[in-house]
Design an enzyme around this catalytic site. Structure first.
Site, PDB file in Angstrom:
ATOM      1  N   GLY B 123       8.505  26.407  64.601  1.00 43.96           N
ATOM      2  CA  GLY B 123       8.311  26.020  63.203  1.00 43.96           C
ATOM      3  C   GLY B 123       6.868  25.738  62.852  1.00 43.96           C
ATOM      4  O   GLY B 123       6.566  25.391  61.706  1.00 43.96           O
ATOM      5  N   GLU B 124       5.975  25.857  63.803  1.00 41.05           N
ATOM      6  CA  GLU B 124       4.558  25.601  63.518  1.00 41.05           C
ATOM      7  C   GLU B 124       3.761  26.889  63.735  1.00 41.05           C
ATOM      8  O   GLU B 124       3.731  27.752  62.865  1.00 41.05           O
ATOM      9  CB  GLU B 124       4.059  24.424  64.368  1.00 41.05           C
ATOM     10  CG  GLU B 124       4.846  23.139  64.040  1.00 41.05           C
ATOM     11  CD  GLU B 124       4.301  21.874  64.697  1.00 41.05           C
ATOM     12  OE1 GLU B 124       3.112  21.823  65.056  1.00 41.05           O
ATOM     13  OE2 GLU B 124       5.103  20.926  64.859  1.00 41.05           O
ATOM     14  N   MET B 125       3.167  27.087  64.896  1.00 38.35           N
ATOM     15  CA  MET B 125       2.371  28.294  65.109  1.00 38.35           C
ATOM     16  C   MET B 125       3.215  29.445  65.684  1.00 38.35           C
ATOM     17  O   MET B 125       2.797  30.604  65.623  1.00 38.35           O
ATOM     18  CB  MET B 125       1.161  27.971  65.987  1.00 38.35           C
ATOM     19  CG  MET B 125       0.220  26.960  65.290  1.00 38.35           C
ATOM     20  SD  MET B 125      -1.030  26.236  66.374  1.00 38.35           S
ATOM     21  CE  MET B 125      -2.294  27.515  66.314  1.00 38.35           C
TER      22      MET B 125
END
Lengths: 330, 330
Positions: B123-125
């Site tokens: 959900g981030e990088m």
């Protein structure tokens, strides 16, 4: 004393000789603009890096024209608001002041007009000029900086885009090895690179990739001899002029810093410079290059990387209780 | 001559007096680390700004810990890969080396462990450590810089995160007005700011917001006297320890640069410092503050803004034909 004078004279003659030879070249080195307004530049730099110009508070000019990466995002097409898949490859902002117009289809007459586009494009920064101004006007640090830069209080979209454009005018990349060679430094290019340059000229690449930026000075048909195969739905100037003969006519992109501005073409469809050179030769000039010819031209193109803009990361003035909140998710 | 000596003596006495008084304070000024490895710092700076550590090629550490904006994204919760709405407010990276652990729930023991998290978080990088290393290893500019920084060839996730952490250790913010005052400059704080500081101490804020960063030194229950109302699903340390009494226990955030790190709390649910102070006073200390008391404490908190890290925007080494392509849209 006489020895020194002789040495100086020889040096001068050699220097003049070199300059004289390369003064015949169809290109001139990139020069740094001397007439910029530094107060506007500093303001424009902050605005260029400020994601609050987008609805989400997440996307700034630098997101897609990343000055750490050749003024591009190095993606085939850009990512916009809500992870929107953009329609076209982000052109580099480096040396963009040399362009006869902005965007691939030249729909913006200059950098100032261009700067207003992405801010209000729903698929890019997804703000509006009204909202962007409301945000900036709520921030005391910007209020005072606009007043200093423009000589009177007030923030409007003309001032915002003028400041961004003034910053962008400074984003030139002098001192490439090619420019050093143009300036008379014979050893700045290897024999292979000079061979590549000679072939580049002899083939006629310079009929489109001309001017100090090796591009940006003309609109040209992409696919003169054979069509460029792509699923991309952008067809260039025709969307501006409505003229049938402007189908697939695009602004010629600069070749400056081409090492850094991959992937290539308006669809970002080509990852390597070798493949880009082969395609250009075949579909624009009707010529299939040998591998050594491609290598030589690529070697030349890699000499076009100049000094990248160097400046301190700007620190942005903070928002206040009155600043409209970013809305990334609605 | 005698006059000069007398003046110097008085100055010295006043100076010593001031230092002596403020040496009694429960805080010490932010100091700049002197033992950093500058080669690793420069490498880590590039990595911090490099979006190629993400699957999309669009999100870098700096996207959510934006060093133009107090080391945060100034959003309630962060935007991740595919425009994912993150679960929690991005804590500032500024002065994060003073934290006893990293993340709101302290699940990372230090900056190096932290740095590996977002890279591989879907959900981030949304990359993986394997992919990120493949990308970096394909880039000659990084190969040589890692060799120089670590003394031998090779890139692995330990080296990547060690370099990022070394850069982050330099992200301290000295010279705030509060620190100038702590150092003996009586006029660095106004009477209102000093009143706010006195109230801050008298109320007991310092029992949690302690240490040079005014926070980061302890885990504490959020909502001691009354619960904090939020829809946010993060509940702090309980997710690390599994202990029921760790429900809503979070790492105490730093108050340094709090002017810049809005919106506030782990859910980013509060936009203004005034409201944050009122809430903290009520739910942590059971005390309802008057408006002037809030104003005084806010005035004090605004003195905690230090010199922001100043450095040239890093220029990243270009990818090659062998670099795995970013995949923003699949």
């Amino acid at each position: 004393m006489r020895t020194i004078i002789i040495c100086l004279s020889i040096g001068l003659l050699l220097g003049l000789g070199a300059v004289a030879v390369h003064a015949q070249e169809p290109f001139s080195p990139i020069t740094i603009p001397v007439d910029v307004d530094l107060t506007k530049v500093e303001l424009g730099k902050k605005l260029f890096f400020d994601p609050r110009l987008s609805k989400s508070g997440f996307i700034s000019c630098n997101s897609c024209h990343n000055l750490s990466m050749g003024g591009t995002d190095n993606l085939p097409v850009s990512i916009g608001h809500g992870w929107n898949q953009g329609p076209i490859n982000a052109p580099t902002v480096l040396n963009s002041s040399f362009n006869l117009a902005q965007f691939w289809d030249g729909r913006a007459s200059d950098l100032q007009v261009q700067a207003g586009g992405p801010i209000a494009n729903p698929g890019e920064m997804a703000s509006s000029h009204t909202l962007a101004i409301d945000v900036l006007e709520s921030i005391p640090g910007y209020q005072s900086e606009f007043e200093t830069a423009f000589g009177s209080p007030g923030i409007d979209i003309e001032r915002v885009t003028a400041a961004i454009a003034e910053f962008e005018r400074t984003l030139v990349t002098p001192n490439s090895r090619f420019d050093q060679w143009l300036g008379g430094n014979e050893s700045a290019l290897t024999h292979q690179e000079q061979d590549g340059y000679a072939l580049f000229k002899a083939m006629g690449c310079t009929s489109c990739h001309r001017g100090p930026a090796l591009g940006g000075e003309a609109f040209m048909k992409f696919g003169i001899v054979a069509p460029y195969e792509t699923d991309n739905e952008a067809h260039g100037r025709i969307s501006v002029t409505g003229q049938a003969n402007d189908l697939n006519v695009f602004k010629v992109p600069t070749l400056r810093n081409i090492e850094l501005t991959y992937p290539y073409f308006h669809d970002g469809g080509v990852k390597t410079l070798s493949e880009a050179v082969q395609i250009m030769s075949r579909i624009q000039l009707g010529r299939v290059l040998s591998d050594p010819e491609v290598d030589n031209i690529v070697a030349f193109l890699l000499t076009l990387t100049g000094d990248q803009p160097s400046f301190a990361l700007p620190i942005l003035p903070p928002s206040t209780a009155h600043t409209p909140s970013p809305e990334p998710f609605n």
